[in-house]
Design a protein around this motif. Structure first.
Motif, short mmCIF file in Angstrom:
data_model
loop_
_atom_site.label_atom_id
_atom_site.label_comp_id
_atom_site.label_asym_id
_atom_site.label_seq_id
_atom_site.Cartn_x
_atom_site.Cartn_y
_atom_site.Cartn_z
N LYS A 1 0.83 -1.20 0.00
CA LYS A 1 0.00 0.00 0.00
C LYS A 1 0.87 1.26 0.00
CE LYS A 1 -3.90 -2.21 2.31
NZ LYS A 1 -4.71 -2.26 3.55
N ASN B 1 0.71 4.14 -2.86
CA ASN B 1 0.44 5.54 -2.55
C ASN B 1 1.60 6.43 -2.94
OD1 ASN B 1 -2.13 5.23 -1.51
ND2 ASN B 1 -1.40 4.78 0.55
N PHE C 1 -7.04 1.43 -7.86
CA PHE C 1 -7.52 2.69 -7.34
C PHE C 1 -9.02 2.85 -7.45
CE2 PHE C 1 -3.09 3.56 -8.41
CZ PHE C 1 -2.65 4.02 -7.19
N LYS D 1 -10.95 6.98 -2.08
CA LYS D 1 -9.93 7.69 -2.86
C LYS D 1 -10.51 8.78 -3.75
CE LYS D 1 -5.85 6.06 -1.80
NZ LYS D 1 -4.73 6.96 -1.36
N TYR E 1 -9.21 1.84 -1.01
CA TYR E 1 -8.46 2.02 -2.24
C TYR E 1 -9.36 2.06 -3.48
CZ TYR E 1 -4.36 1.50 0.60
OH TYR E 1 -3.40 1.71 1.55
#
Length: 320
Positions: A33, A37, A68, A242, A276
């Motif tokens: 993760k 990111n 995403f 997100k 996410y």
């Protein structure tokens, strides 16, 4: 080209420097993760779609888009062994869904009134319920799918005075990985055509890993309720965390869930937040991702839920 090389060199140096330190403090999932990111802090939808269209090899981008916009934890395991047989068996079944295949759908779109306010579509149109014979993902079994629920919800909302644009297009067939890219293109095509639309609904059903009869039984109990003498599928709202407008999307989901709890507490489940995911929820002024039942419920139980969902949507948005 020079800028890209410099950027790549800088990123490589950063990773070389931080990799030993970071990997000590994080487990594998956390570090993955972190890399996601760090490498793709925003993953803007507009630029992403442009890249998708311009890039001849879309496989890598589709994988990034899934991370995403879908969330890796939502990607199902597709049973490809049954796919050929399922497609053959359901070729005739698809024609039996009168609503989805009627003349009211022109180029996979039905519009129920002038100046419609609601756009209803399905990113995972091939999601089916437990009584579908060929499996619950990547299917063209329309009568046992979320598409059938969408046609019913379109009818129920229209009866209550709403103008609805319903897209019956398959966005996850034949390619599941490109589903959210495909539904985004549908949104981009339909929203300008119907500028009166200010509510978009992406209609799904929940999906669980049901490996045996015990898991199926437990899931059925979780996802259904006996209400007014009939077995009814529960429903819930999902938020992709997100989104750049996540506060609005989450606020809307929480608000309408509270409204539904007051009317039908037996039928609504808490809001699900996907860390996410984006799910294209920034495209419309008011976007709802609704899951009706799951792969542990039947199409009949999902159908029984539709009138209550329509009542919730109608009551909530009319008060606003």
């Amino acid at each position: 080209m020079l800028k890209k090389r410099i950027k790549t060199l800088v990123m490589s140096c950063v990773l070389v420097c931080i990799l030993p330190i970071t990997s000590i403090a994080m487990d594998k999932d956390e570090f993955l993760k972190f890399l996601v990111n760090s490498s793709y802090p925003e993953s803007k939808e507009e630029s992403g779609i442009k890249e998708y269209k311009e890039n001849a090899n879309t496989q890598k981008y589709e994988k990034d888009y899934m991370k995403f916009h879908v969330g890796e934890e939502n990607i199902p395991t597709i049973n490809n062994e049954n796919q050929k047989e399922e497609t053959t068996n359901n070729a005739d079944n698809a024609n039996s869904s009168i609503a989805a295949n009627s003349s009211k759908y022109i180029n996979d779109v039905r519009v129920t009134k002038d100046q419609p306010r609601i756009l209803l579509y399905h990113t995972h149109t091939g999601e089916t319920y437990s009584n579908s014979p060929g499996g619950n993902y990547h299917s063209q079994d329309k009568p046992n799918s979320v598409l059938e629920i969408g046609t019913m919800l379109t009818d129920e909302l229209t009866k209550r005075g709403w103008g609805v644009v319903h897209s019956s297009k398959y966005h996850d067939y034949p390619s599941f990985n490109g589903a959210y890219m495909s539904s985004r293109q549908t949104l981009d095509a339909l929203m300008p055509k119907y500028p009166s639309v200010d509510i978009a609904i992406d209609l799904h059903r929940d999906g669980r890993d049901l490996t045996d009869s015990v898991a199926m039984k437990n899931e059925h109990e979780r996802a259904t309720s006996t209400y007014k003498g009939e077995s009814v599928a529960k429903f819930l709202f999902v938020v992709g965390m997100k989104n750049e407008n996540v506060s609005h999307v989450q606020g809307l989901a929480n608000d309408i869930t509270s409204y539904a709890m007051k009317k039908y507490p037996e039928l609504v489940l808490p809001v699900v937040k996907k860390p996410y995911g984006k799910f294209n929820q920034s495209v419309a002024p008011n976007h709802l991702l609704i899951e009706v039942g799951s792969n542990g419920t039947t199409i009949q139980e999902a159908q029984a839920s539709v009138k209550y969902i329509a009542d919730v949507l109608d009551g909530y948005f009319k008060t606003k």
